[in-house]
Design a protein around this motif. Structure first.
Motif, mmCIF file in Angstrom:
data_model
loop_
_atom_site.group_PDB
_atom_site.id
_atom_site.type_symbol
_atom_site.label_atom_id
_atom_site.label_comp_id
_atom_site.label_asym_id
_atom_site.label_seq_id
_atom_site.Cartn_x
_atom_site.Cartn_y
_atom_site.Cartn_z
ATOM 1 N N HIS A 87 7.145 -12.753 -1.018
ATOM 2 C CA HIS A 87 6.316 -11.894 -1.858
ATOM 3 C C HIS A 87 6.537 -10.458 -1.396
ATOM 4 O O HIS A 87 7.087 -10.244 -0.312
ATOM 5 N N PRO A 88 6.152 -9.463 -2.177
ATOM 6 C CA PRO A 88 6.392 -8.071 -1.778
ATOM 7 C C PRO A 88 5.629 -7.741 -0.494
ATOM 8 O O PRO A 88 4.409 -7.860 -0.432
ATOM 9 N N LEU A 89 6.375 -7.341 0.523
ATOM 10 C CA LEU A 89 5.793 -7.062 1.828
ATOM 11 C C LEU A 89 6.596 -5.923 2.450
ATOM 12 O O LEU A 89 7.824 -5.936 2.387
ATOM 13 N N ALA A 90 5.899 -4.962 3.055
ATOM 14 C CA ALA A 90 6.637 -3.783 3.523
ATOM 15 C C ALA A 90 5.969 -3.102 4.702
ATOM 16 O O ALA A 90 4.783 -3.312 4.988
ATOM 17 N N THR A 91 6.755 -2.272 5.370
ATOM 18 C CA THR A 91 6.254 -1.320 6.357
ATOM 19 C C THR A 91 6.175 0.051 5.692
ATOM 20 O O THR A 91 7.114 0.474 5.003
ATOM 21 N N LEU A 92 5.056 0.715 5.872
ATOM 22 C CA LEU A 92 4.835 2.048 5.316
ATOM 23 C C LEU A 92 4.733 3.046 6.453
ATOM 24 O O LEU A 92 4.160 2.749 7.502
ATOM 25 N N THR A 93 5.267 4.236 6.249
ATOM 26 C CA THR A 93 5.083 5.315 7.222
ATOM 27 C C THR A 93 4.455 6.520 6.534
ATOM 28 O O THR A 93 4.662 6.758 5.335
ATOM 29 N N ALA B 211 -3.208 -2.442 -3.250
ATOM 30 C CA ALA B 211 -2.795 -2.900 -1.923
ATOM 31 C C ALA B 211 -3.825 -2.455 -0.892
ATOM 32 O O ALA B 211 -4.572 -1.493 -1.100
ATOM 33 N N PHE B 212 -3.840 -3.170 0.233
ATOM 34 C CA PHE B 212 -4.817 -2.977 1.312
ATOM 35 C C PHE B 212 -4.015 -2.775 2.586
ATOM 36 O O PHE B 212 -3.343 -3.700 3.062
ATOM 37 N N ALA B 213 -4.048 -1.558 3.154
ATOM 38 C CA ALA B 213 -3.186 -1.203 4.286
ATOM 39 C C ALA B 213 -4.007 -1.051 5.556
ATOM 40 O O ALA B 213 -4.541 0.027 5.852
ATOM 41 N N LEU B 214 -4.077 -2.136 6.329
ATOM 42 C CA LEU B 214 -4.860 -2.156 7.561
ATOM 43 C C LEU B 214 -3.988 -2.429 8.794
ATOM 44 O O LEU B 214 -4.086 -1.745 9.809
ATOM 45 N N THR B 215 -3.095 -3.423 8.707
ATOM 46 C CA THR B 215 -2.306 -3.876 9.855
ATOM 47 C C THR B 215 -1.265 -2.839 10.272
ATOM 48 O O THR B 215 -0.637 -2.199 9.440
ATOM 49 N N GLU B 216 -1.077 -2.712 11.600
ATOM 50 C CA GLU B 216 -0.092 -1.784 12.147
ATOM 51 C C GLU B 216 0.887 -2.529 13.058
ATOM 52 O O GLU B 216 0.619 -3.668 13.470
ATOM 53 N N TYR C 205 -7.346 16.028 4.564
ATOM 54 C CA TYR C 205 -6.871 15.291 5.737
ATOM 55 C C TYR C 205 -5.347 15.279 5.767
ATOM 56 O O TYR C 205 -4.687 15.364 4.726
ATOM 57 N N VAL C 206 -4.797 15.161 6.983
ATOM 58 C CA VAL C 206 -3.365 14.950 7.165
ATOM 59 C C VAL C 206 -3.198 13.622 7.913
ATOM 60 O O VAL C 206 -3.763 13.433 8.992
ATOM 61 N N ILE C 207 -2.409 12.717 7.331
ATOM 62 C CA ILE C 207 -2.238 11.368 7.878
ATOM 63 C C ILE C 207 -0.874 11.238 8.527
ATOM 64 O O ILE C 207 0.149 11.631 7.946
ATOM 65 N N ASP C 208 -0.855 10.658 9.727
ATOM 66 C CA ASP C 208 0.393 10.332 10.421
ATOM 67 C C ASP C 208 0.270 8.927 11.019
ATOM 68 O O ASP C 208 -0.784 8.583 11.583
ATOM 69 N N GLY C 209 1.353 8.152 10.896
ATOM 70 C CA GLY C 209 1.334 6.814 11.481
ATOM 71 C C GLY C 209 2.117 5.826 10.650
ATOM 72 O O GLY C 209 2.984 6.210 9.844
ATOM 73 N N ALA C 210 1.817 4.534 10.845
ATOM 74 C CA ALA C 210 2.555 3.485 10.137
ATOM 75 C C ALA C 210 1.669 2.260 9.942
ATOM 76 O O ALA C 210 0.770 1.988 10.751
ATOM 77 N N LYS C 211 1.940 1.538 8.884
ATOM 78 C CA LYS C 211 1.317 0.252 8.601
ATOM 79 C C LYS C 211 2.430 -0.758 8.335
ATOM 80 O O LYS C 211 3.498 -0.386 7.822
ATOM 81 N N THR C 212 2.175 -2.004 8.665
ATOM 82 C CA THR C 212 3.223 -3.011 8.446
ATOM 83 C C THR C 212 2.623 -4.311 7.926
ATOM 84 O O THR C 212 1.412 -4.521 7.979
ATOM 85 N N TYR C 213 3.503 -5.173 7.428
ATOM 86 C CA TYR C 213 3.087 -6.425 6.768
ATOM 87 C C TYR C 213 2.074 -6.139 5.656
ATOM 88 O O TYR C 213 1.087 -6.866 5.495
ATOM 89 N N ILE C 214 2.340 -5.087 4.899
ATOM 90 C CA ILE C 214 1.430 -4.701 3.820
ATOM 91 C C ILE C 214 1.855 -5.383 2.528
ATOM 92 O O ILE C 214 2.924 -5.110 1.977
ATOM 93 N N SER C 215 1.019 -6.294 2.057
ATOM 94 C CA SER C 215 1.294 -7.005 0.812
ATOM 95 C C SER C 215 1.257 -6.040 -0.365
ATOM 96 O O SER C 215 0.401 -5.152 -0.428
ATOM 97 N N ASN C 216 2.188 -6.214 -1.273
ATOM 98 C CA ASN C 216 2.433 -5.315 -2.413
ATOM 99 C C ASN C 216 3.059 -3.997 -1.962
ATOM 100 O O ASN C 216 3.205 -3.072 -2.769
ATOM 101 N N GLY C 217 3.430 -3.918 -0.692
ATOM 102 C CA GLY C 217 4.116 -2.717 -0.221
ATOM 103 C C GLY C 217 5.414 -2.510 -0.981
ATOM 104 O O GLY C 217 6.248 -3.393 -1.056
ATOM 105 N N GLY C 218 5.553 -1.341 -1.580
ATOM 106 C CA GLY C 218 6.746 -1.042 -2.356
ATOM 107 C C GLY C 218 6.567 -1.168 -3.853
ATOM 108 O O GLY C 218 7.337 -0.580 -4.614
#
Length: 388
Positions: free
Chosen positions: A211-217, A128-133, A154-167
């Motif tokens: 298709h599989p699409l999700a928001t990631l935090t 999966a490719f997580a760019l969109t927020e 590194y410590v990551i904080d934030g969110a990505k959305t409309y991520i294909s294959n998310g989940g």
């Protein structure tokens, strides 16, 4: 059967001609128009099947289980076009294996490549490719997800959305702001395994072509130094380099949808009665068919030229890829709309091939650079060239 005469064009060579015919036969034997109830399971099955059949080997370089020494855009485009004619979900499954591993192929360390790419090619890992927020789509410079440097990584904080294959993905290529410079210049790329603590799938998103699409935090998600992909602060360039390769193939998928719509419409008008003849005898229908044929062939010429320019001439093809994606996706929407019109009420009936195509094609004008963004890219390239 769809027109295959384009395989004889000089933009393609004998390996592409063989690929096109072999994949077409495989698709006819293994893919269907069925609409699965469990999209996640269907995508996992498709990735496994594409891997077992060897088609995913085109997504990675030869040194890691692939076919070509470097990614061959024409092969990727031909595969997406062919898969899309048979199954939008199969095209999606293939495309995400390529997009989700492309940055690793281009910029990964030897260890990163060996850890992920062979499993992508075999269908053992889903990419999966997580760019969109939520507040950052085409405007990557507005990215808000942060990657804070620590003593161990590194410590990551934030969110990505409309991520294909998310989940369902086994890993994500993630882009986050590391702050070396303002705007797009302060972004870095990372590889994140799906089971990393602090990563959560917080929403599954339903769209018109499922298709599989999700928001990631990401909440205090810790990554080791080895998760950095490429140079720190060069993530935007990495994302654009990846999209330069795969943007052409989005146009190819649209072309596959358009070819299927043209085939379906042609078969329909030949048998649909209209007065003493058929719909095919009608001058208005013939005019629409001519427009559809023109759009299909024009898209194909732009797509395979863009691939040839990069694969054979070794030139960056930002302008040509933008032209190919813009025209192919916009014109495919029109081709499919004409096909729906020719089917009448059947064209908007759930389960009809042209109805499914109507839903499948719409997102292609948005993702990997919306049509409006492609126009900006084309205009800027044109103005820069005219100044020389």
């Amino acid at each position: 059967m769809a027109d295959r005469s384009f395989l004889d064009w000089p933009f393609l060579d004998d390996s592409h001609r063989s690929l096109g015919m072999e994949l077409d036969a495989w698709c006819a034997a293994n893919l269907s128009d069925d609409h699965p109830h469990d999209i996640d399971a269907a995508c996992r099955d498709l990735v496994a099947a594409l891997g077992a059949a060897g088609w995913l080997r085109y997504c990675v370089p030869a040194a890691y289980g692939g076919v070509h020494e470097q990614l061959d855009i024409r092969s990727l485009a031909l595969i997406r076009e062919t898969l899309a004619r048979y199954s939008g979900l199969a095209d999606f499954a293939f495309a995400m294996q390529g997009l989700g591993s492309g940055t690793i192929s281009l910029l990964g360390t030897e260890d990163q490549k060996r850890r992920y790419l062979p499993d992508v090619a075999a269908g053992r890992k889903i990419a999966a490719f997580a760019l969109t927020e939520p507040e950052s789509g085409s405007d990557v410079a507005s990215m808000q997800t942060t990657a804070r440097r620590t003593a161990s990584g590194y410590v990551i904080d934030g969110a990505k959305t409309y991520i294909s294959n998310g989940g369902i993905a086994d890993y994500y290529v993630l882009f986050a702001r590391t702050g070396e410079a303002p705007g797009a210049k302060g972004v870095s790329a990372f590889i994140v395994d799906a089971d990393t603590a602090g990563l959560a799938v917080t929403e599954r998103i339903e769209v018109i072509a499922p298709h599989p699409l999700a928001t990631l935090t990401f909440t205090d998600m810790e990554l080791p130094e080895t998760a950095l992909l490429g140079e720190s602060g060069r993530g935007f360039a990495a994302a654009m380099a990846t999209l330069d390769i795969f943007r052409t193939t989005v146009g190819a998928a649209a072309l596959g949808f358009a070819r299927r719509a043209l085939d379906e419409a042609t078969a329909r008008v030949k048998v649909r009665k209209l007065g003493a003849g058929t719909l095919a005898d009608n001058a208005i229908t013939q005019s629409k068919l001519a427009e559809m044929v023109l759009d299909v062939d024009t898209s194909a010429l732009l797509i395979y030229r863009a691939g040839w320019l990069r694969d054979v001439m070794g030139q960056r093809n930002t302008r040509e890829a933008a032209l190919a994606k813009l025209h192919a996706t916009d014109s495919a929407q029109q081709v499919i709309d004409k096909a729906v019109q020719m089917f009448g009420g059947m064209g908007v009936t759930v389960g009809a091939p042209v109805e499914a195509l109507y839903r499948e094609v719409r997102a292609l004008r948005i993702y990997e650079g919306a049509s409006e963004v492609q126009k900006v890219v084309i205009a800027r390239q044109h103005l820069a060239q005219s100044a020389n």
